[in-house]
Design an enzyme around this catalytic site. Structure first.
Site, PDB file in Angstrom:
ATOM      1  N   LYS A  97       0.844  -1.225   0.093  1.00 30.06           N
ATOM      2  CA  LYS A  97       0.012   0.114   0.116  1.00 30.06           C
ATOM      3  C   LYS A  97       0.885   1.389   0.010  1.00 30.06           C
ATOM      4  O   LYS A  97       2.118   1.175   0.509  1.00 30.06           O
ATOM      5  CB  LYS A  97      -1.096  -0.097   1.247  1.00 30.06           C
ATOM      6  N   GLY A 194     -20.840   6.210   5.632  1.00 32.43           N
ATOM      7  CA  GLY A 194     -20.040   6.740   4.355  1.00 32.43           C
ATOM      8  C   GLY A 194     -20.647   6.381   3.131  1.00 32.43           C
ATOM      9  O   GLY A 194     -20.552   5.147   2.622  1.00 32.43           O
ATOM     10  N   VAL A 198     -17.901   3.813  -2.987  1.00 29.18           N
ATOM     11  CA  VAL A 198     -18.545   2.334  -2.736  1.00 29.18           C
ATOM     12  C   VAL A 198     -19.825   2.521  -2.050  1.00 29.18           C
ATOM     13  O   VAL A 198     -20.829   1.661  -2.347  1.00 29.18           O
ATOM     14  CB  VAL A 198     -17.462   1.682  -1.775  1.00 29.18           C
TER      15      VAL A 198
HETATM   16  P1  NAD Z   1     -14.658   7.500  -0.490  1.00 24.88           P
HETATM   17  O1  NAD Z   1     -13.626   8.560  -0.034  1.00 24.88           O
HETATM   18  O2  NAD Z   1     -15.221   7.746  -1.966  1.00 24.88           O
HETATM   19  O3  NAD Z   1     -15.890   7.574   0.486  1.00 24.88           O
HETATM   20  C1  NAD Z   1     -15.976   7.678   1.608  1.00 24.88           C
HETATM   21  C2  NAD Z   1     -17.046   8.441   2.281  1.00 24.88           C
HETATM   22  O4  NAD Z   1     -16.799   8.384   3.720  1.00 24.88           O
HETATM   23  C3  NAD Z   1     -16.890   9.986   1.988  1.00 24.88           C
HETATM   24  O5  NAD Z   1     -18.145  10.220   1.292  1.00 24.88           O
HETATM   25  C4  NAD Z   1     -16.394  10.484   3.501  1.00 24.88           C
HETATM   26  O6  NAD Z   1     -17.048  11.961   3.282  1.00 24.88           O
HETATM   27  C5  NAD Z   1     -17.090   9.674   4.048  1.00 24.88           C
HETATM   28  N1  NAD Z   1     -16.646   9.784   5.604  1.00 24.88           N
HETATM   29  C6  NAD Z   1     -15.304   9.924   6.020  1.00 24.88           C
HETATM   30  N2  NAD Z   1     -15.485  10.156   7.413  1.00 24.88           N
HETATM   31  C7  NAD Z   1     -16.576   9.673   7.780  1.00 24.88           C
HETATM   32  C8  NAD Z   1     -17.091   9.762   9.122  1.00 24.88           C
HETATM   33  N3  NAD Z   1     -16.570   9.830  10.262  1.00 24.88           N
HETATM   34  N4  NAD Z   1     -18.661   9.576   9.053  1.00 24.88           N
HETATM   35  C9  NAD Z   1     -19.364   9.343   8.035  1.00 24.88           C
HETATM   36  N5  NAD Z   1     -18.768   9.324   6.764  1.00 24.88           N
HETATM   37  C10 NAD Z   1     -17.551   9.728   6.750  1.00 24.88           C
HETATM   38  O7  NAD Z   1     -14.134   6.128  -0.338  1.00 24.88           O
HETATM   39  P2  NAD Z   1     -14.493   4.875  -1.005  1.00 24.88           P
HETATM   40  O8  NAD Z   1     -13.567   4.682  -2.117  1.00 24.88           O
HETATM   41  O9  NAD Z   1     -15.859   4.740  -1.170  1.00 24.88           O
HETATM   42  O10 NAD Z   1     -14.046   3.844   0.040  1.00 24.88           O
HETATM   43  C11 NAD Z   1     -14.713   3.568   1.188  1.00 24.88           C
HETATM   44  C12 NAD Z   1     -14.029   2.489   1.917  1.00 24.88           C
HETATM   45  O11 NAD Z   1     -13.782   1.338   1.621  1.00 24.88           O
HETATM   46  C13 NAD Z   1     -12.634   2.928   2.412  1.00 24.88           C
HETATM   47  O12 NAD Z   1     -12.303   2.459   3.689  1.00 24.88           O
HETATM   48  C14 NAD Z   1     -11.720   2.273   1.166  1.00 24.88           C
HETATM   49  O13 NAD Z   1     -10.334   1.886   1.736  1.00 24.88           O
HETATM   50  C15 NAD Z   1     -12.614   0.999   1.247  1.00 24.88           C
HETATM   51  N6  NAD Z   1     -12.318   0.144   0.133  1.00 24.88           N
HETATM   52  C16 NAD Z   1     -12.615   1.060  -1.104  1.00 24.88           C
HETATM   53  C17 NAD Z   1     -12.555   0.229  -2.229  1.00 24.88           C
HETATM   54  C18 NAD Z   1     -13.077   0.805  -3.818  1.00 24.88           C
HETATM   55  O14 NAD Z   1     -13.040   0.082  -4.715  1.00 24.88           O
HETATM   56  N7  NAD Z   1     -13.116   2.193  -3.627  1.00 24.88           N
HETATM   57  C19 NAD Z   1     -12.012  -0.949  -2.431  1.00 24.88           C
HETATM   58  C20 NAD Z   1     -11.945  -1.834  -1.170  1.00 24.88           C
HETATM   59  C21 NAD Z   1     -12.087  -1.059  -0.061  1.00 24.88           C
END
Ligand code: NAD
Length: 358
Positions: A97, A194, A198
């Site tokens: 990472k 959140g 995703v």
């Molecule tokens: P993203 O940044 O698009 O979405 C995360 C959301 O969470 C944002 O809208 C943000 O405003 C919100 N957020 C942050 N802190 C918060 C809180 N305290 N309370 C409520 N909301 C809050 O990220 P993503 O790509 O959607 O990924 C979400 C999670 O899934 C992350 O942990 C990421 O590592 C994990 N993940 C994502 C993927 C992927 O394909 N995008 C794959 C595997 C794991």
């Protein structure tokens, strides 16, 4: 020189209270690389956990950290989870990472990601990058000007989030089947923490299936979109844990399952995309003792990695979808073993992954 601000809502350093190198050594790390650029205020870390099954593949996270120790803990925890994730879904890749500490102001984002690309290139393919929180397809294109070791490219439909959401959706169905004996999600109430990339796609899949949705997000636009499109209920970020629902789906950031939240959680199922949801390993045991079914994060969110590998190898997207459809059966296998052996699902998943990595 701009200083790095605190915005992540968990302080890993305080929670672990352990020397970061001891922490990494205990978890089998052999290399952690650091890159600095004074002029750009560029501070980045690449952690490579394991390359036994293949080169380390994992996303590049670009978020603010309160200090470098927090960034280090985050990248180490995330890299290890990538090894387990790849092993779990039988991909010939290792776990790595990259974290870039986001400063409050960036004058030239492209220059930032060019340096990131040079940093990745310097590792000669031992680490392959992809999208993660805070990075976008444009950043990946800039990285690509410096290195070929990048999987999320716009010209290859590199956005993994819909695929991650697909996997989480399959996983929630498997959880409901195990807990309630049926796979029908109509009327099932899911609280999504959140609704970024995703979380939003997941909300859409659930809504189409007739599920009831409650959401929270610190970003009001993301919340509004879910209200308008899916008639979602809205709660504050503090209240999401106490929503009386069937499934709590953490889709924001990690370390959200801890002593405080376990004491207040009402949902009998935890199934979401966030990486490293359990703050400490013993929290998996607590969930098990409390009768809360926990879908191990690196199993249920493996859709993104499956898709990133598929894009990197330029294989057919159908192959990725086929693998992602298997996430539900992997989870059911873990839950059955957890029941039989009376051990937490998180521990069962770790054992299976460690056997494959041995
Ligand atoms: P993203 O940044 O698009 O979405 C995360 C959301 O969470 C944002 O809208 C943000 O405003 C919100 N957020 C942050 N802190 C918060 C809180 N305290 N309370 C409520 N909301 C809050 O990220 P993503 O790509 O959607 O990924 C979400 C999670 O899934 C992350 O942990 C990421 O590592 C994990 N993940 C994502 C993927 C992927 O394909 N995008 C794959 C595997 C794991």
């Amino acid at each position: 020189m701009a200083s790095v601000v605190r915005t992540i809502d968990y302080n890993l350093e305080e929670q672990f209270n352990q020397d970061i190198f001891d922490y990494a050594l205990e978890r089998g790390f052999g290399e952690i690389h650091i890159k600095l650029d004074k002029q750009l205020d560029f501070r980045a870390i690449i952690a490579i956990h394991n390359t036994k099954l293949g080169p380390a593949l994992g996303g590049c996270r670009f978020v603010p950290y309160s200090n470098s120790t927090n960034a280090m803990f985050d990248v180490v925890r995330l890299a290890r989870a990538m090894s387990y994730k790849a092993a779990m879904v039988n991909l010939p890749y290792g776990g790595g990472k990259m974290v870039i500490m986001k400063p409050p102001h960036i004058e030239n984002r492209d220059a930032f990601f060019r340096v990131a690309g040079q940093f990745i290139e310097s590792l000669n393919g031992r680490y392959i990058t992809a999208l993660d929180s805070g990075t976008n397809l444009t950043d990946m294109s800039v990285i690509h000007t410096q290195t070929n070791y990048v999987s999320s490219l716009a010209e290859q439909d590199g956005e993994p989030s819909p695929y991650t959401a697909d996997g989480v959706f399959n996983g929630i169905r498997a959880c409901v089947k195990f807990k309630y004996g049926h796979s029908n999600l109509s009327g099932i109430h899911v609280a999504i923490q959140g609704v970024g990339k995703v979380g939003y796609y997941l909300a859409r899949l659930l809504h189409n299936e007739g599920a009831k949705i409650t959401v929270c997000d610190i970003d009001q636009t993301s919340v509004n979109r879910c209200v308008e499109e899916f008639a979602a209920n809205v709660v504050s970020s503090d209240d999401i844990y106490t929503v009386d629902c069937d499934v709590f789906a953490p889709c924001a950031l990690g370390a959200v399952i801890n002593d405080q939240t376990i004491a207040t959680l009402k949902a009998p199922i935890i199934a979401g995309s966030a990486n490293n949801q359990l703050t400490r390993a013993y929290h998996g045991q607590r969930l098990h003792e409390n009768g809360i079914l926990y879908a191990p994060d690196y199993v249920i969110n493996a859709g993104g990695l499956i898709y990133a590998v598929n894009r990197y190898e330029q294989a057919s997207p159908e192959l990725a979808s086929k693998r992602i459809n298997e996430i539900g059966s992997s989870l059911l296998n873990i839950f059955e073993r957890s029941k039989e052996e009376n051990l937490p699902s998180s521990g069962i998943a770790d054992t299976i992954a460690e056997e494959k990595l041995a």
